[in-house]
Design a protein around this motif. Structure first.
Motif, PDB file in Angstrom:
ATOM      1  N   MET A 132       0.854  -1.214  -0.077  1.00 15.01           N
ATOM      2  CA  MET A 132      -0.011   0.163   0.179  1.00 15.01           C
ATOM      3  C   MET A 132       0.898   1.446  -0.015  1.00 15.01           C
ATOM      4  SD  MET A 132      -3.198  -1.183   2.318  1.00 15.01           S
ATOM      5  CE  MET A 132      -4.034  -2.496   1.976  1.00 15.01           C
ATOM      6  N   PRO A 183       2.527   4.204  -1.436  1.00 13.99           N
ATOM      7  CA  PRO A 183       2.479   4.682  -2.628  1.00 13.99           C
ATOM      8  C   PRO A 183       3.962   4.760  -3.468  1.00 13.99           C
ATOM      9  CG  PRO A 183       1.775   6.224  -1.192  1.00 13.99           C
ATOM     10  CD  PRO A 183       2.223   5.046  -0.246  1.00 13.99           C
ATOM     11  N   VAL A 205       6.742   7.415  -3.178  1.00 15.27           N
ATOM     12  CA  VAL A 205       7.419   7.460  -2.051  1.00 15.27           C
ATOM     13  C   VAL A 205       8.655   6.669  -2.134  1.00 15.27           C
ATOM     14  CG1 VAL A 205       7.546   7.019   0.485  1.00 15.27           C
ATOM     15  CG2 VAL A 205       5.554   7.816  -0.505  1.00 15.27           C
ATOM     16  N   MET A 242      -5.047 -12.143  -9.922  1.00 17.04           N
ATOM     17  CA  MET A 242      -5.617 -10.918  -9.633  1.00 17.04           C
ATOM     18  C   MET A 242      -6.279 -11.246  -8.250  1.00 17.04           C
ATOM     19  SD  MET A 242      -7.890  -9.660 -12.936  1.00 17.04           S
ATOM     20  CE  MET A 242      -8.333  -8.074 -12.557  1.00 17.04           C
ATOM     21  N   THR A 243      -7.091 -12.331  -7.828  1.00 14.56           N
ATOM     22  CA  THR A 243      -7.724 -12.262  -6.525  1.00 14.56           C
ATOM     23  C   THR A 243      -6.865 -12.638  -5.309  1.00 14.56           C
ATOM     24  OG1 THR A 243      -8.265 -14.514  -7.085  1.00 14.56           O
ATOM     25  CG2 THR A 243     -10.148 -13.261  -7.079  1.00 14.56           C
ATOM     26  N   ILE A 302      -7.005 -10.490  -1.822  1.00 20.92           N
ATOM     27  CA  ILE A 302      -7.300 -11.124  -0.678  1.00 20.92           C
ATOM     28  C   ILE A 302      -6.484 -12.164   0.006  1.00 20.92           C
ATOM     29  CG2 ILE A 302      -9.405 -12.776   0.217  1.00 20.92           C
ATOM     30  CD1 ILE A 302     -10.917 -11.939  -2.476  1.00 20.92           C
ATOM     31  N   ILE A 304     -12.287  -0.977 -14.278  1.00 15.67           N
ATOM     32  CA  ILE A 304     -13.387  -1.846 -14.224  1.00 15.67           C
ATOM     33  C   ILE A 304     -12.926  -3.403 -13.914  1.00 15.67           C
ATOM     34  CG2 ILE A 304     -15.225  -2.620 -15.676  1.00 15.67           C
ATOM     35  CD1 ILE A 304     -15.721   0.212 -16.669  1.00 15.67           C
ATOM     36  N   PRO A 305     -12.250  -3.894 -14.958  1.00 10.72           N
ATOM     37  CA  PRO A 305     -11.863  -5.393 -14.607  1.00 10.72           C
ATOM     38  C   PRO A 305     -11.541  -5.908 -13.382  1.00 10.72           C
ATOM     39  CG  PRO A 305     -10.634  -4.296 -16.691  1.00 10.72           C
ATOM     40  CD  PRO A 305     -11.158  -3.289 -15.894  1.00 10.72           C
ATOM     41  N   PHE A 306     -10.763  -5.056 -12.526  1.00  7.66           N
ATOM     42  CA  PHE A 306     -10.523  -5.549 -11.301  1.00  7.66           C
ATOM     43  C   PHE A 306     -11.725  -5.636 -10.510  1.00  7.66           C
ATOM     44  CE2 PHE A 306      -9.583  -4.462  -7.044  1.00  7.66           C
ATOM     45  CZ  PHE A 306      -8.622  -5.255  -6.553  1.00  7.66           C
ATOM     46  N   VAL A 320     -13.651  -8.748 -11.777  1.00  6.48           N
ATOM     47  CA  VAL A 320     -13.153  -9.945 -11.219  1.00  6.48           C
ATOM     48  C   VAL A 320     -13.455 -10.528  -9.685  1.00  6.48           C
ATOM     49  CG1 VAL A 320     -11.244 -11.442 -10.673  1.00  6.48           C
ATOM     50  CG2 VAL A 320     -11.537 -10.281 -12.976  1.00  6.48           C
ATOM     51  N   ILE A 321     -13.127  -9.466  -8.925  1.00  7.54           N
ATOM     52  CA  ILE A 321     -13.311  -9.731  -7.245  1.00  7.54           C
ATOM     53  C   ILE A 321     -14.752  -9.735  -7.230  1.00  7.54           C
ATOM     54  CG2 ILE A 321     -12.611  -8.889  -5.111  1.00  7.54           C
ATOM     55  CD1 ILE A 321     -10.288  -9.363  -6.798  1.00  7.54           C
ATOM     56  N   ILE A 347     -13.766  -5.213   0.667  1.00  7.32           N
ATOM     57  CA  ILE A 347     -12.226  -5.295   0.159  1.00  7.32           C
ATOM     58  C   ILE A 347     -12.037  -4.399  -1.091  1.00  7.32           C
ATOM     59  CG2 ILE A 347     -10.772  -6.875  -0.731  1.00  7.32           C
ATOM     60  CD1 ILE A 347     -11.897  -9.001   1.240  1.00  7.32           C
ATOM     61  N   MET A 385     -11.819  -0.808  -0.609  1.00  9.45           N
ATOM     62  CA  MET A 385     -10.839  -0.326   0.160  1.00  9.45           C
ATOM     63  C   MET A 385      -9.528  -0.389  -0.832  1.00  9.45           C
ATOM     64  SD  MET A 385      -8.444  -1.667   3.254  1.00  9.45           S
ATOM     65  CE  MET A 385      -7.879  -2.927   2.285  1.00  9.45           C
ATOM     66  N   LEU A 386      -9.227  -1.527  -1.249  1.00  7.19           N
ATOM     67  CA  LEU A 386      -8.228  -1.579  -2.364  1.00  7.19           C
ATOM     68  C   LEU A 386      -8.260  -0.563  -3.541  1.00  7.19           C
ATOM     69  CD1 LEU A 386      -7.977  -5.610  -2.628  1.00  7.19           C
ATOM     70  CD2 LEU A 386      -6.247  -3.762  -1.405  1.00  7.19           C
ATOM     71  N   VAL A 407      -7.195   2.752  -2.137  1.00  6.82           N
ATOM     72  CA  VAL A 407      -5.572   2.696  -1.735  1.00  6.82           C
ATOM     73  C   VAL A 407      -4.919   2.683  -3.188  1.00  6.82           C
ATOM     74  CG1 VAL A 407      -3.602   1.141  -0.950  1.00  6.82           C
ATOM     75  CG2 VAL A 407      -5.505   1.631   0.402  1.00  6.82           C
ATOM     76  N   TYR A 408      -5.305   2.083  -4.066  1.00 10.22           N
ATOM     77  CA  TYR A 408      -4.804   1.945  -5.236  1.00 10.22           C
ATOM     78  C   TYR A 408      -4.913   3.509  -6.107  1.00 10.22           C
ATOM     79  CZ  TYR A 408      -4.376  -3.062  -5.699  1.00 10.22           C
ATOM     80  OH  TYR A 408      -4.201  -4.444  -5.311  1.00 10.22           O
ATOM     81  N   LYS A 460      -3.036   6.691  -5.048  1.00  7.63           N
ATOM     82  CA  LYS A 460      -1.666   6.832  -5.725  1.00  7.63           C
ATOM     83  C   LYS A 460      -1.447   6.955  -7.329  1.00  7.63           C
ATOM     84  CE  LYS A 460      -0.647   2.142  -4.711  1.00  7.63           C
ATOM     85  NZ  LYS A 460      -0.016   1.236  -3.797  1.00  7.63           N
ATOM     86  N   ILE A 514       1.126   8.811   2.312  1.00  7.80           N
ATOM     87  CA  ILE A 514       1.005   7.445   3.325  1.00  7.80           C
ATOM     88  C   ILE A 514       0.235   7.716   4.376  1.00  7.80           C
ATOM     89  CG2 ILE A 514       2.555   6.066   4.661  1.00  7.80           C
ATOM     90  CD1 ILE A 514       4.924   6.529   3.084  1.00  7.80           C
TER      91      ILE A 514
END
Lengths: 269, 300
Positions: free
Chosen positions: A108, A110, A113, A262-263, A267, B176-178, B181-182, B223, B226-227, B230-231, B234, B279
């Motif tokens: 996570m 960046p 950094v 990807m998953t 997770i 979109i793809p991410f 899939v999840i 999930i 949140m991901l 975070v993605y 940045k 951060i």
């Protein structure tokens, strides 16, 4: 009948969402003049390979640089992540869960950094403009991912397998090499493919840790090509198509690994 | 077995060394740099005077700061809202099996696998004011006047109004793809029997979604969001390639600003300060998410 209606709608969705890729391909085959007409040609009827000639002429060095960096990243990532995952999954290491949690967290941070900091570190070490610097920097993104992925795979390998080898007198190293590595082949392929793809696509480290004096990866090549005053869209799009090849191959050849990768990146466990 | 423990440490050692050298040290270095007047000269003289919080003060008082924060928030919120909604709709659509559903769904992964520089370049070409397909399509559909008062071509990349929507559009396409899939994986994990029971109770499609799918999908939703956060906070490549942070800083986010401070202005200390603020923001969201997740779990 209703099912085929869904298929038709599905085709339309795919057509709309993948249109940009078609448009890239279309532009890569059209002469630059045709691209600047007020209403664009939907098909490359008067096609030309000039763009590809220009791409291969000017971008060849960038492509080779990217291949070297990507293969190097795969090697470093697997060399570090394979034994670590074995330790975390099969041998009882104290603090194992902490290490796994750290792997999740560091993903996570960046990239800017890391780039900022690695630039000064590599600057002092005289490593700017070296393949080693890019390989090590790209590995910061691929190693945590590879460890999480390989670890969750190796958790599923029955411990009896390695224990039997140890009882037979094999060393831990021998057990790792002749039992764990062969059994984990599929997971290794997935981790390796994703490491390759990440390093291939990396732009941030590539642009901060190289100055263009010795070499530059293909992503920076495209970026500089784009910055040209006389944007030659035909050549740029041909380069973009060439840079997309690894992703396309991956999707066709290793489709089921892609979803697994990807998953598992997302997770834990 | 002590030999096993020793072996475990030996196998883990390269990874531990890597973490310390390539994560621990850079993070520490970044913290130190943010408290130093670190410039190009520092590279040659090795001399970077300690300035305490001066870099943070300079950064926060820079008019660019508020701008970058606002841009980062709009970019993140705009991207995630659409990525998630479209990704969820597609996941639901492909959750019903039909001829070719698997193949079509996996084709949709391609935008996620492409280098972001490639996606950025393609969108920059499609959004070109005079020769781009997007404006050609708007013209053909007689929609230009809705977006642009004069009815002329929309200046996607050269106006301060349209450049942010342009980079968000590109980033939505990438993301979109991410989400698909999840979320699709999450949908697959919901037992069919629940839908059968709901259908027996006479629930219609919306009620089945509202009372079965949505609550059971919630952990996966958390999930993904949140991901995504975070993605997205940045993102660098998309903005750099499509607009370069311009025009007139209209798409400058904390990430691209940090890059500019360090590698264009060579004010590495200030660049490090912005990076550390980034951060902090990401960690803050992470903690907030963890707390919300726990609360919703307690409530359930």
């Amino acid at each position: 009948m209703r099912a085929y209606g869904r298929t038709a709608l599905g085709l339309v969705i795919v057509g709309v969402l993948l249109f940009p890729l078609y448009w890239m391909f279309n532009a890569s085959l059209q002469p630059s003049g045709a691209l600047l007409k007020p209403s664009p040609d939907l098909f490359p009827v008067a096609g030309t390979l000039d763009g590809y000639r220009a791409a291969l002429g000017t971008q060849q060095g960038h492509l080779v640089a990217s291949i070297i960096v990507s293969l190097g990243t795969v090697a470093v990532s697997l060399a570090v992540a394979m034994p670590a995952s074995y330790a975390l999954a099969q041998l009882e290491v104290r603090g194992g869960p902490v290490v796994l949690f750290a792997m999740l967290i560091v993903q996570m941070i960046p990239g800017i950094v890391m780039a900022n900091s690695l630039y000064t570190v590599f600057g002092h070490l005289g490593l700017i403009d070296s393949y080693l610097a890019l390989i090590l920097a790209d590995s910061t993104a691929t190693i945590p991912f590879a460890i999480l992925l390989l670890h969750s795979f190796m958790m599923a390998i029955p411990k009896e397998l390695s224990e039997a080898a140890l009882v037979d007198g094999a060393s831990h190293w021998r057990t790792f090499i002749s039992i764990i590595v062969p059994v984990s082949r599929n997971a290794m392929v997935t981790a390796g493919l994703f490491s390759f793809l990440f390093a291939w696509a990396d732009f941030l480290f590539a642009i901060t840790l190289t100055t263009g004096q010795t070499f530059e990866p293909i992503t920076v090549g495209i970026y500089r090509f784009l910055g040209n005053q006389s944007a030659d869209w035909n050549g740029i799009m041909a380069t973009a198509v060439l840079a997309s090849i690894p992703a396309a191959i991956l999707l066709v050849v290793a489709q089921r690994y892609v979803v697994a990768g990807m998953t598992s990146g997302a997770i834990k466990d | 077995m002590t030999s096993q423990r020793a072996a475990g440490l030996a196998f883990l050692f390269p990874a531990l060394l890597y973490i310390v050298v390539f994560f621990g040290y850079p993070l520490f270095n970044n913290l130190v740099m943010s408290a130093q007047d670190y410039t190009v000269k520092s590279f040659y003289t090795g001399d970077a005077p300690f300035v305490g919080f001066a870099n943070y003060a300079a950064v926060v008082h820079n008019p660019m700061f508020v701008r970058a924060v606002v841009n980062t928030v709009s970019f993140t919120v705009g991207s995630i809202a659409f990525q998630f909604t479209i990704g969820l709709a597609l996941a639901l659509f492909f959750n019903d099996r039909f001829p070719g559903s698997d193949t079509l769904r996996s084709l949709l992964l391609l935008p996620w696998l492409l280098p972001l520089v490639v996606s950025g370049a393609v969108w920059r070409w499609m959004l070109d004011q005079d020769h781009g397909i997007v404006n050609a399509a708007l013209r053909a559909l007689h929609l230009s006047h809705l977006l642009h008062p004069s009815g002329g071509p929309v200046p996607w990349l050269t106006s301060t109004t349209w450049s942010m929507p342009a980079v968000i559009l590109t980033n939505i396409w990438v993301g979109i793809p991410f989400n698909l899939v999840i979320l699709h994986g999450g949908l697959r994990a919901i037992p069919d029997s629940l839908y059968e029971a709901a259908a027996l109770d006479g629930a219609n499609a919306w009620q089945r979604f509202r009372h079965v799918t949505w609550p059971l999908l919630r952990p996966v939703t958390g999930i993904v969001l949140m991901l995504g956060l975070v993605y997205t906070i940045k993102v660098f490549d998309v903005i750099m390639v499509v607009t370069g942070g311009g025009p007139a800083n209209a798409t400058q986010t904390l990430t691209t600003w940090s890059y500019g401070l360090s590698f264009r202005d060579f004010a590495f200390g200030q660049g490090a300060a912005v990076g550390n603020i980034l951060i902090l923001a990401a960690t803050g969201f992470g903690v907030l998410y963890a707390r919300l997740a726990r609360q919703s779990m307690d409530a359930a």
